[in-house]
Enzyme design. Structure first.
Site, PDB file in Angstrom:
ATOM      1  NE  ARG A 181       3.918  -4.374   4.686  1.00  0.00           N
ATOM      2  CZ  ARG A 181       4.851  -3.599   4.161  1.00  0.00           C
ATOM      3  NH1 ARG A 181       5.432  -2.659   4.885  1.00  0.00           N
ATOM      4  NH2 ARG A 181       5.199  -3.740   2.889  1.00  0.00           N
ATOM      5  CE  LYS A 183       5.119   2.482   6.664  1.00  0.00           C
ATOM      6  NZ  LYS A 183       3.716   2.086   6.841  1.00  0.00           N
TER       7      LYS A 183
HETATM    8  N1  HH2 Z   1       3.322   0.096   4.620  1.00  0.00           N
HETATM    9  C1  HH2 Z   1       3.917   0.000   3.411  1.00  0.00           C
HETATM   10  C2  HH2 Z   1       3.477  -0.943   2.482  1.00  0.00           C
HETATM   11  N2  HH2 Z   1       2.472  -1.800   2.775  1.00  0.00           N
HETATM   12  N3  HH2 Z   1       0.862  -2.613   4.299  1.00  0.00           N
HETATM   13  C3  HH2 Z   1       0.261  -2.548   5.493  1.00  0.00           C
HETATM   14  N4  HH2 Z   1      -0.728  -3.393   5.806  1.00  0.00           N
HETATM   15  N5  HH2 Z   1       0.643  -1.614   6.440  1.00  0.00           N
HETATM   16  C4  HH2 Z   1       1.632  -0.722   6.205  1.00  0.00           C
HETATM   17  O1  HH2 Z   1       1.908   0.124   7.085  1.00  0.00           O
HETATM   18  C5  HH2 Z   1       2.296  -0.758   4.934  1.00  0.00           C
HETATM   19  C6  HH2 Z   1       1.871  -1.744   3.991  1.00  0.00           C
HETATM   20  C7  HH2 Z   1       5.061   0.897   3.071  1.00  0.00           C
HETATM   21  O2  HH2 Z   1       6.287   0.333   3.425  1.00  0.00           O
HETATM   22  P1  HH2 Z   1       7.310  -0.464   2.462  1.00  0.00           P
HETATM   23  O3  HH2 Z   1       6.645  -1.648   1.806  1.00  0.00           O
HETATM   24  O4  HH2 Z   1       8.514  -0.795   3.251  1.00  0.00           O
HETATM   25  O5  HH2 Z   1       7.764   0.575   1.375  1.00  0.00           O
HETATM   26  P2  HH2 Z   1       7.328   0.867  -0.120  1.00  0.00           P
HETATM   27  O6  HH2 Z   1       5.882   1.207  -0.097  1.00  0.00           O
HETATM   28  O7  HH2 Z   1       8.206   2.022  -0.524  1.00  0.00           O
HETATM   29  O8  HH2 Z   1       7.580  -0.382  -0.936  1.00  0.00           O
END
Ligand code: HH2
Length: 247
Positions: free
Chosen positions: A231, A196
Site C-alpha cells: 500500500r 511512515k
Molecule cells: N496505513 C495507514 C492507513 N491504512 N491500511 C492498511 N491495510 N495498512 C496500512 O499500513 C495502513 C492502512 C496509514 O497511512 P495513511 O493512509 O497514509 O495516513 P493517514 O492514516 O494519516 O490517513
C-alpha cells in the site's frame, strides 16, 4: 494499492485530495501509473488522530468511490461499518479494515477484506506498543481474525501487520524482518510502510515528503519476503520497483 486520502489531516497528503474532483483525478493518475487497487479513505488514522463523524466520512468518500469504481478496483479504508457498507454499495469491492472487525460487512456484500493489526484506536494506540513477541502476537491475532472471516463466508481475506499502529520503529522492523512468518500462514499479506515515520527516523529524520527511497526499500523488502500487496503513495516508482522484483 495506491493510497487516496480524502482527508484534511493525513500525515503525508492531508488536504491535497479533499476536493472530490481532485481526489478522483489523483486516483486516475495512480491507475495510469500502474496501481491495481485504489484505497479510498476519509479518516486519518495517524497516531493521535481524532475520530471523524460518520456523515462527514461518507460525504468525503462515497462520491470518490462512485467515480472510480467503474474504472478500477476500489477498496474502502475505514473503521466504520456504515462507511464500509455505503462504499461497497457505491462500487468498492474490498474493505481495508484497520480495526480488523468488519468482516461481517464484507461477507454480506461478497467483498474482499483486509485485516490489519492494531491495538486500541489511533488516538490511544501508541500507549499499547508493548509486546513479548511482536511477530507471534500479531500473527496469532491476524490468523484468528482471518479464520473468523473465512467462517463468516469471506472468500478473499488479506492480512496486514499494521506497521506504525501500536508499534515502535523497532516493532515495525522486527515485523518486516520476519514477514515470511506471516506469509507462511497462507493468507496473502499486505504491507503499508509508505512514508511512515519509522522510515524518517531511520534516514536522519527525513521529512515526510523526502521518504521515497526509504519507502521503496521497504516495499522491495516486503515483496521479496513474499508480500502480495504493498500500500503506497508513490505508485509510479513502486510499480517500477515491483516489476524488477518480479523479474
Ligand atoms: N496505513 C495507514 C492507513 N491504512 N491500511 C492498511 N491495510 N495498512 C496500512 O499500513 C495502513 C492502512 C496509514 O497511512 P495513511 O493512509 O497514509 O495516513 P493517514 O492514516 O494519516 O490517513
Amino acid at each position: 494499492m495506491g493510497v487516496l486520502n480524502v482527508t484534511p489531516d493525513s500525515f503525508s497528503d492531508g488536504g491535497r485530495w479533499l476536493d472530490s474532483e481532485a481526489a478522483v483525478d489523483h486516483g486516475r493518475a495512480m491507475v495510469a501509473e500502474g496501481a491495481d487497487i485504489i484505497d479510498v479513505g476519509g479518516e486519518s488514522t495517524r497516531p493521535g488522530a481524532a475520530e471523524v463523524p460518520v456523515d462527514e466520512e461518507l460525504r468525503r468518500v462515497v462520491p470518490v468511490v462512485e467515480a472510480l469504481a467503474g474504472e478500477t478496483r476500489v477498496s474502502i479504508d475505514t473503521r466504520k461499518p456504515e462507511v464500509a457498507e455505503a462504499a461497497l454499495a457505491a462500487g468498492a469491492t474490498i474493505v481495508n479494515d484497520v480495526s480488523a472487525g468488519l468482516h461481517e460487512v464484507a461477507a454480506a456484500a461478497g467483498a474482499g477484506w483486509v485485516a490489519m493489526h492494531m491495538r486500541g484506536t489511533p488516538a490511544t494506540m501508541q500507549q499499547h506498543a508493548t509486546y513479548g513477541d511482536v511477530v507471534a502476537e500479531v500473527q496469532a491475532f491476524l490468523v484468528a481474525q482471518a479464520e473468523g472471516a473465512k467462517a463468516a463466508g469471506v472468500t478473499e481475506v488479506w492480512i496486514d501487520p499494521g506497521l506504525g499502529f501500536a508499534k515502535t520503529a523497532t516493532h515495525n522492523l522486527t515485523l518486516l524482518h520476519h514477514l515470511d512468518r506471516l506469509v507462511a500462514t497462507g493468507y496473502p499479506v499486505a504491507v503499508g510502510a509508505s512514508r511512515k515515520s519509522f522510515i524518517g527516523k531511520l534516514t536522519g529524520d527525513a521529512p515526510v515528503e523526502d521518504r521515497l527511497e526509504g519507502s521503496l526499500a521497504a516495499a522491495v523488502w516486503a515483496m521479496e519476503k513474499g508480500a502480495a500487496m504493498v500500500r503506497v503513495h508513490d505508485v509510479r516508482a513502486t510499480v517500477q520497483a515491483a516489476r524488477l522484483v518480479a523479474a
